[in-house]
Scaffold this active site. Structure first.
Site, PDB file in Angstrom:
ATOM      1  N   GLY B 102       0.779  -1.230   0.000  1.00 26.26           N
ATOM      2  CA  GLY B 102       0.000   0.000   0.000  1.00 26.26           C
ATOM      3  C   GLY B 102       0.809   1.277   0.000  1.00 26.26           C
ATOM      4  O   GLY B 102       0.261   2.379   0.047  1.00 26.26           O
ATOM      5  N   MET B 104       3.065   2.339  -2.350  1.00 24.45           N
ATOM      6  CA  MET B 104       3.309   2.990  -3.642  1.00 24.45           C
ATOM      7  C   MET B 104       2.077   2.860  -4.523  1.00 24.45           C
ATOM      8  O   MET B 104       1.059   2.307  -4.115  1.00 24.45           O
ATOM      9  CB  MET B 104       4.547   2.398  -4.280  1.00 24.45           C
ATOM     10  N   ARG B 337       1.703 -16.741  -3.407  1.00 29.25           N
ATOM     11  CA  ARG B 337       2.663 -16.415  -2.333  1.00 29.25           C
ATOM     12  C   ARG B 337       2.453 -17.425  -1.227  1.00 29.25           C
ATOM     13  O   ARG B 337       1.391 -18.076  -1.165  1.00 29.25           O
ATOM     14  CB  ARG B 337       2.447 -14.994  -1.821  1.00 29.25           C
ATOM     15  N   HIS B 453       6.328  -8.120  40.433  1.00 28.10           N
ATOM     16  CA  HIS B 453       6.211  -9.437  41.050  1.00 28.10           C
ATOM     17  C   HIS B 453       5.250 -10.328  40.277  1.00 28.10           C
ATOM     18  O   HIS B 453       5.560 -11.470  39.919  1.00 28.10           O
ATOM     19  CB  HIS B 453       5.759  -9.260  42.506  1.00 28.10           C
ATOM     20  N   ARG B 559      17.599 -17.500  40.314  1.00 27.86           N
ATOM     21  CA  ARG B 559      17.615 -16.309  41.182  1.00 27.86           C
ATOM     22  C   ARG B 559      17.362 -16.747  42.608  1.00 27.86           C
ATOM     23  O   ARG B 559      16.462 -17.555  42.855  1.00 27.86           O
ATOM     24  CB  ARG B 559      16.507 -15.337  40.785  1.00 27.86           C
ATOM     25  N   ARG B 615      22.660 -17.521  40.870  1.00 25.27           N
ATOM     26  CA  ARG B 615      23.087 -16.137  41.102  1.00 25.27           C
ATOM     27  C   ARG B 615      22.918 -15.791  42.574  1.00 25.27           C
ATOM     28  O   ARG B 615      21.842 -15.998  43.140  1.00 25.27           O
ATOM     29  CB  ARG B 615      22.234 -15.180  40.262  1.00 25.27           C
ATOM     30  N   GLU B 751      26.208  -7.017  33.027  1.00 25.01           N
ATOM     31  CA  GLU B 751      24.917  -6.338  32.919  1.00 25.01           C
ATOM     32  C   GLU B 751      25.051  -4.835  33.073  1.00 25.01           C
ATOM     33  O   GLU B 751      24.059  -4.119  33.198  1.00 25.01           O
ATOM     34  CB  GLU B 751      23.933  -6.906  33.946  1.00 25.01           C
ATOM     35  N   GLY B 772      23.455 -10.285  31.301  1.00 30.06           N
ATOM     36  CA  GLY B 772      22.150  -9.925  31.849  1.00 30.06           C
ATOM     37  C   GLY B 772      21.594  -8.789  31.011  1.00 30.06           C
ATOM     38  O   GLY B 772      21.725  -7.626  31.334  1.00 30.06           O
ATOM     39  N   ASN B 774      18.685  -7.750  30.372  1.00 27.88           N
ATOM     40  CA  ASN B 774      17.621  -6.876  30.886  1.00 27.88           C
ATOM     41  C   ASN B 774      18.228  -5.623  31.495  1.00 27.88           C
ATOM     42  O   ASN B 774      17.906  -4.501  31.110  1.00 27.88           O
ATOM     43  CB  ASN B 774      16.798  -7.577  31.979  1.00 27.88           C
ATOM     44  N   ASP B 775      19.119  -5.818  32.451  1.00 26.29           N
ATOM     45  CA  ASP B 775      19.721  -4.665  33.110  1.00 26.29           C
ATOM     46  C   ASP B 775      20.656  -3.912  32.168  1.00 26.29           C
ATOM     47  O   ASP B 775      20.761  -2.693  32.235  1.00 26.29           O
ATOM     48  CB  ASP B 775      20.479  -5.093  34.377  1.00 26.29           C
ATOM     49  N   CYS B 838      21.209 -14.491  29.836  1.00 28.53           N
ATOM     50  CA  CYS B 838      20.111 -14.918  30.693  1.00 28.53           C
ATOM     51  C   CYS B 838      19.061 -13.848  30.847  1.00 28.53           C
ATOM     52  O   CYS B 838      18.230 -13.919  31.729  1.00 28.53           O
ATOM     53  CB  CYS B 838      20.637 -15.380  32.053  1.00 28.53           C
TER      54      CYS B 838
END
Lengths: 888, 888
Positions: B102, B104, B337, B453, B559, B615, B751, B772, B774-775, B838
């Protein structure tokens, strides 16, 4: 023919420090200058390394070389080791390339045994001295070479003192000491199973080996790790004839400076004692005589000493700190090094020496420590003063202050205006306390870190501040604080030292600031040498003018949030934030616009002709709202005390808004450009205010200010693209309305790792970058400054886990690497991009040198740090040209 | 002879996508296969680029080439452009290398003019259709080629409808449409000053130029920037004969799949219409017929179609999605396709095709989208279901759930145990709610982010969760919530979809999870292909077992903080934190030790024979204490309601401790190794518990667990040096006591940006690194996840400022660069260091492929993501080998 390991003092020079160590090279240098130095030789660091590699054995040829040089020494002195009539005694000292004071071992009086001790007694005519030297030698030999627990010797001495019925060691008789010598030898035998070696060459070999081994002792290893000194350097060993200043009234010993190290005046300065050993001068048991009196006591030696001192000053091109001994009328120099001096003396000596033609201006600039300039700009505690320290906080803003304790801003403002010196003591300060801060000598808080309100404001004003002194317990109602049983009530005199963080009860003597002609000369010379620009961080016309006086070449960071915090504005700002409709928000912003414009006009006036970088609003909006916990407590109180329904509902509304805005980690939340993108009307208002101010100044002065608009906290190029577009659109609209053309730049802070790593992409939309190294340090290290200082960061510094506070001195390995990456990436894309630093590192010497080294265009720092940055930037140039030499 | 710019369909093939675009290359491919495709030719992307370079003019030779190919087309079709009797109509469509749906322009029915429209009417026997096609062509031509505002045409249609007194366009008569043709031409003339070109070759040239130019239109540019497509590629232009399915009962049109895209069954699937155009099938105005019925209507064409479909599936080796038209008994394929399919179908088709010998296992693995596996693991909302969505929160844990709303954990636990399906609705959950979470179908919170949490626990359990749905207003006392006037009371049925974040009133139909044999076959094949290891993040024996079932090869992150949060332990943990003396603290830790040991024994049992990375404690201590604002409010209440002096003092003590521990930015505060260094007794206790557990398992099973101890949040090598020493010392003491030898590894999380930048130094003390991410994302981007999601990050994603959530898909340019740097630095120092990830990225397909690409050893993710990670890791291998081809 093997490697040469041993050098006579006459064979070396001061540029051989890597091979001969600092001490050895200087002894050689003095020998070469024809200055009388007790004869000796140096065993090189290469020998130490070879010793280690050979499994702690002398490498091939070393034993012979030592014997050969010892023979030469005996020949030159006419004495020989162990000779019962005319014994040669030597010292065996470590001496590495870098000074490691007290870390490695030394053995003195080597060469004494049962025969030669008698020779020493005869020569000195002092049997007690001879046996004291002997027992000291055995004791030192036992500890250093044989690793016998030193306490055993001390216990033996104590027992002997008790037997003799005397209190001090120096009251023991020659007989007592002879007895001790026997006891010490017995300890040695009992502990090691081997007898004390009576053969002096054996003593010497064992001592040299012990010094070599001390390079690897745990405290030396720890020290080197702490100071980043390579373990591979090794130490040299200096074997030198002992000379004695206690051989009668034609002997003596002393320490001296070639100028007055306290004032810098060109005068003789030192102390000496007749018929005494060096340690007696330092120990302070006998009253020393002023060196100037020596001319009467022994005029010829005195004249010779003066000559030597002049020669040393000429040669080392600095004020020297020397040690000397006179043995039977003969002068010996034991040491020379550049002398420590006060800040005032440092500046005076440097300027004087230029005037005397002794050194160049460059050398003068190199000789002043930037930290010393800092001292001269603030009052400091008199180093001679006694005082009672009752607490320690963060050294949040340098300088010392004395005044009456007051516990609220109104009282501080009132008494301050009446000419009273007051110290404002608060749990934390807020924008509401500004009037009190202005009228105080200094501020003390029990909470808040280096970036707390009190700290930031005080640094800007150049006022002393001690923050986060959390041991003190403030009772605002009772108007007093307590700490460890001490009580300070309102009106009691209190002193604080913001340079060290000390809190002191009562008044303490201060040394006033000293920004005199010498100070100005050094800064002016530095300005002439440096290539790095120096700007200032300033948010007010007053700060701007102050910085300009100190030599700032523009503003590198004008924060606009403090303008929002001003007493009259906070209610409008809060209204803007609490607005539920876009119209209400627009109305509040309309009210703020003329106020902001006025701020900018003032700053543009003060900085006319120089560039001004203005950062758009940075902090999260909840910083302008009341504290969440306080609001909740107020609400609970209202509910329990029967507040009206309306009051409760209003409070609940505020609580809800604060709750929805408050953040777990505000440092990483909705601030900077994230605000500007979501609420573009705020940035639009600010940009309009800036450009309208520029237009007004242009009309008034016929010359436009040099405006640089800075977008904070960019992580993605797209953010800057959007906000650059907004900025340009807004500016161009203002200029079109006014019908004038004014150039301006748009740039960004690089204060997030991602921004540094993608600086090439970001540079596409930036005319300049300013590295915000405060926040970049927080994110790169994962250190929240507010939470680290006074807590784990302080612990890390105390324990030596890290060497420097990364918020003071830039963390070169982490943050520095990112800054360098960003410099390369951005210059690779846009070679003319302007690059600066506006974190607090911009005013710290080591960091300034780093900034120079990676090719930044300027640093920017608080007004009172401008001279320091200038000096450091000049020194960086000199260091690059290898124009800096110091003999320390 | 210039460059060749134009290709007949018979000249190209599917591997010429860069030159001919995706659409063009596929049309060529089908032509080459002998499949009937309306005839045509492709103008290459190179022509487009040359057109741009020439200032939007045809490059030399293009005009002639187009004319030549047009002549060939006319010859092949026996029709010619503009012919009043037998007119050729063509479509002119863009077609770039990468699909840009959509973005062009397209022009259809080109070739119509006042003459040829009559020919079309005669040929179709439908004057209305012919004039409708004509007015559509003029309208499209006007908008696309002449850039006339489309609204003007729409307005004219509306006016015409009103005049005719009809409601819909298709009710307009041929006469009305003829009138519209005139009006459209007038609009064109009035707006552009030029007449509508009646000459078809002129129409064609103008249309081709317009399509070329549409490559540079703003929405196409924005689209390319968003999807990182280069502006330099250009678009091809496809000129193709139009065919018509509305030429009588021997004509028709349809869409079909070669298999059932919903179930994956091998059966004919599609719809078609007799005597209709393609848009009629899609528009749903006429009721379509099932494709299986076509055998009766037109058996020969049907047979041909089935043959074509088989051929296409064989050729493309996938289920194809096709469009076809039958013009007067002749079948034309308009498109093929790879077809979209449900998750269940995707897996079934892939496995079936392997069994049929059509594709290899590798191809099967390549064909399943990892996100589809995810769907199959959780219940999902039936795509056909209707429902009333009342709010949206964060998609915190995937899957959908239906149950009674309950507002506290006790009720949830009680009713859940009784077999009732309940949804736990809370402001936020805390460790006290665990028993309720376990018994609920899913959880809905009005606060808290993706790392709250509720979110973390739900993901671990594989339960649906919608978090931070802040529009809903929970009244816990009244046991109900309200949102936008809707009220949900306790016991009311509620549905949530944790995959999308939807909150739905009432029950909604769910599709159950489908971990069947096909699913398992795909995962098993993927396991055989991948080289990257896949571990799990698990904190309990239950999670560990679940992950092991799914194929996890160990634990990459266990953890220990959740163990501290358990109901029975929190009081002891709080006591430990509140301890004023080291003895009290030691006592609390002694109590925790056997509990921790039991935890570890359970996990070691569940993972026996596989490595387990544990950890040590990571979060700041204040996370274990009550909320500061709550404590202050409680205290205020106690004071105002006349609480006893003791109670008040106790509460004040708690308030003081919480105040001293709470942090401005806990993310950057005293956590991880910073805790371990300041309170080594905590880490010592944990290490002892780990090793004692290992010793116990070793004794019990005769085989030691593979223990890997991980130190979090290291920024400086020195931190790890200290804590490695502590860990080794503690482990060795336990082993010596037990008299056994057990190998273990010590490593760290990377991290923080500084850790990545100094990974060479840090690797000296690490046997392994776990990134790590995430951090690392939080610090590198300066995004607090808790504060960004649902706030500015969501805004950024909605506004397209960033393309992907960096907490879901790794930010390759920023975070990825740091990870790569760390890999190079650490492997350069220690070639055998074990490297893994991780963060949650370990379970996201694109990120897993990145991890494979930079040579990590493993990824670790939550149990329910293990199969996804495995599939993605296998696909990374296949992509590397270029074994992945898809026709989309």
């Amino acid at each position: 023919m093997g490697k040469k390991y041993v050098y006579d003092f006459s064979e070396g020079s001061m540029d051989m420090k890597p091979l001969l160590g600092g001490k050895g090279a200087n002894l050689c240098e003095m020998t070469k200058l024809g200055i009388p130095v007790p004869s000796g030789f140096v065993i090189s660091t290469e020998a130490c390394i070879a010793f280690g590699k050979a499994g702690n054995e002398f490498p091939d040829g070393l034993q012979e070389e030592v014997a050969e040089h010892l023979a030469g020494l005996e020949e030159r002195t006419g004495k020989s080791l162990g000779d019962p009539d005319n014994p040669l005694l030597v010292s065996v000292r470590s001496g590495a390339m870098f000074s490691m004071p007290g870390m490695m071992d030394t053995v003195l009086n080597l060469g004494l045994n049962n025969d030669s001790v008698l020779g020493l007694a005869a020569m000195t005519g002092d049997e007690r001295f001879a046996f004291d030297a002997y027992r000291r030698f055995i004791q030192m030999f036992g500890k250093v070479v044989k690793e016998v627990d030193g306490q055993m010797f001390e216990d033996a001495i104590t027992a002997r003192r008790e037997k003799a019925g005397v209190q001090f060691d120096n009251e023991l008789s020659a007989t007592d000491l002879k007895q001790l010598v026997s006891e010490f030898k017995k300890i040695l035998r009992d502990e090691t199973g081997e007898s004390f070696p009576e053969d002096p060459p054996v003593q010497l070999e064992m001592a040299i080996k012990a010094v070599f081994q001390s390079w690897g002792n745990p405290r030396a290893v720890t020290y080197r790790r702490h100071y980043n000194i390579s373990d591979d350097l090794g130490t040299a060993v200096n074997v030198q004839q002992m000379v004695f200043g206690n051989m009668g009234d034609d002997s003596g010993t002393g320490v001296a400076f070639t100028r007055n190290p306290s004032t810098g005046d060109k005068e003789i300065f030192g102390d000496y004692l007749i018929n005494a050993q060096g340690e007696d001068v330092v120990a302070g048991i006998r009253k020393t005589r002023k060196l100037s009196e020596m001319g009467e006591d022994m005029p010829q030696v005195f004249e010779e000493l003066i000559g030597v001192m002049q020669k040393l000053e000429q040669h080392y091109r600095d004020m020297e700190d020397i040690e000397f001994t006179i043995e039977k009328g003969k002068l010996y120099m034991l040491q020379t090094r550049d002398g420590k001096r006060t800040a005032a003396a440092a500046v005076k000596i440097a300027v004087d020496m230029v005037e005397e033609g002794l050194i160049t201006r460059e050398e003068a600039v190199a000789k002043v420590d930037p930290a010393q300039l800092d001292q001269l700009m603030h009052p400091m505690i008199d180093p001679k003063a006694d005082y009672k320290q009752i607490a320690t906080g963060l050294n949040a803003s340098p300088g010392a202050a004395v005044g009456k304790a007051v516990f609220d801003a109104d009282t501080a403002a009132e008494q301050g205006k009446n000419g009273e010196a007051v110290i404002l003591v608060r749990w934390e300060t807020s924008p509401d306390d500004i009037h009190g801060l202005i009228e105080s000598e200094g501020v003390l808080t029990s909470h808040g870190g280096m970036t707390s309100h009190a700290a930031v404001v005080a640094r800007g004003m150049g006022k002393p501040a001690v923050c986060g002194a959390d041991q003190i317990n403030i009772d605002e109602k009772e108007r007093r604080f307590t700490v460890d049983g001490n009580v300070v009530k309102e009106g009691d005199i209190l002193s604080i030292d913001g340079t060290t963080g000390k809190v002191i009860m009562g008044a303490v003597d201060l040394v006033p600031p000293l920004i005199n002609e010498n100070f100005q000369a050094i800064v002016a010379w530095a300005d002439g040498i440096r290539t790095l620009g120096v700007r200032t961080n300033a948010d007010t016309p007053e700060d701007s003018s102050k910085a300009r006086e100190f030599g700032a070449e523009g503003i590198g960071l004008c924060r606009t949030e403090h303008m929002f915090m001003a007493e009259a504005r906070l209610p409008i700002v809060r209204k803007m934030i609490m607005s539920e409709s876009a119209d209400d928000r627009a109305e509040a912003l309309e009210k703020l616009l003329p106020m902001q414009q006025e701020d900018f006009e003032g700053i543009f006036e003060a900085m006319h002709g120089l560039p001004v970088t203005i950062r758009l609003l940075d902090p999260p909006l909840h910083e302008f709202l009341p504290d969440y916990a306080e609001v909740l407590v107020d609400l609970e109180r209202l509910k329990l005390s029967g507040g009206s329904r309306e009051d409760i509902e209003e409070k609940e509304g505020i609580a809800a808004r604060v709750r929805s805005l408050r953040e777990m980690n505000p440092m990483l939340g909705t601030r900077g450009c994230r605000l500007g993108i979501q609420w573009p009307e705020i940035y639009e208002m600010q940009v309009r205010a800036i450009m309208q101010a520029a237009v007004a100044i242009n009309a008034r002065r016929g010359d436009a200010p040099l405006v640089e608009i800075m977008i904070p906290l960019v992580a993605f190029a797209e953010e800057l693209r959007i906000l650059r577009e907004l900025t340009v659109r807004t500016c161009d609209a203002v200029l079109a309305d006014a019908g004038v053309g004014i150039d301006y730049l748009v740039g960004t802070m690089i204060e997030l790792p991602r921004a540094a790593l993608t600086a090439d992409e970001i540079s596409e939309y930036a005319d300049f970058f300013s590295f915000g190294t405060n926040d970049l340090t927080q994110t790169t290290l994962g250190f929240s400054r507010d939470d680290a200082e006074g807590k784990f960061l302080t612990y890390y510094l105390e324990e030596g886990i890290i060497r420097q506070n990364p918020f003071e001195t830039i963390d070169v390995d982490g943050v520095g690497k990112l800054v360098e990456t960003a410099v390369k990436l951005s210059r690779g894309k846009k070679s003319d991009i302007k690059l600066g630093v506006c974190g607090e590192h911009g005013g710290e010497a080591e960091s300034v040198k780093f900034c120079h080294g990676i090719g930044l265009d300027y640093v920017s720092c608080s007004p009172y740090r401008v001279p320091i940055a200038s000096l450091a930037a000049a020194q960086a140039v000199l260091e690059e040209k290898k124009m800096v030499y110091s003999n320390v």
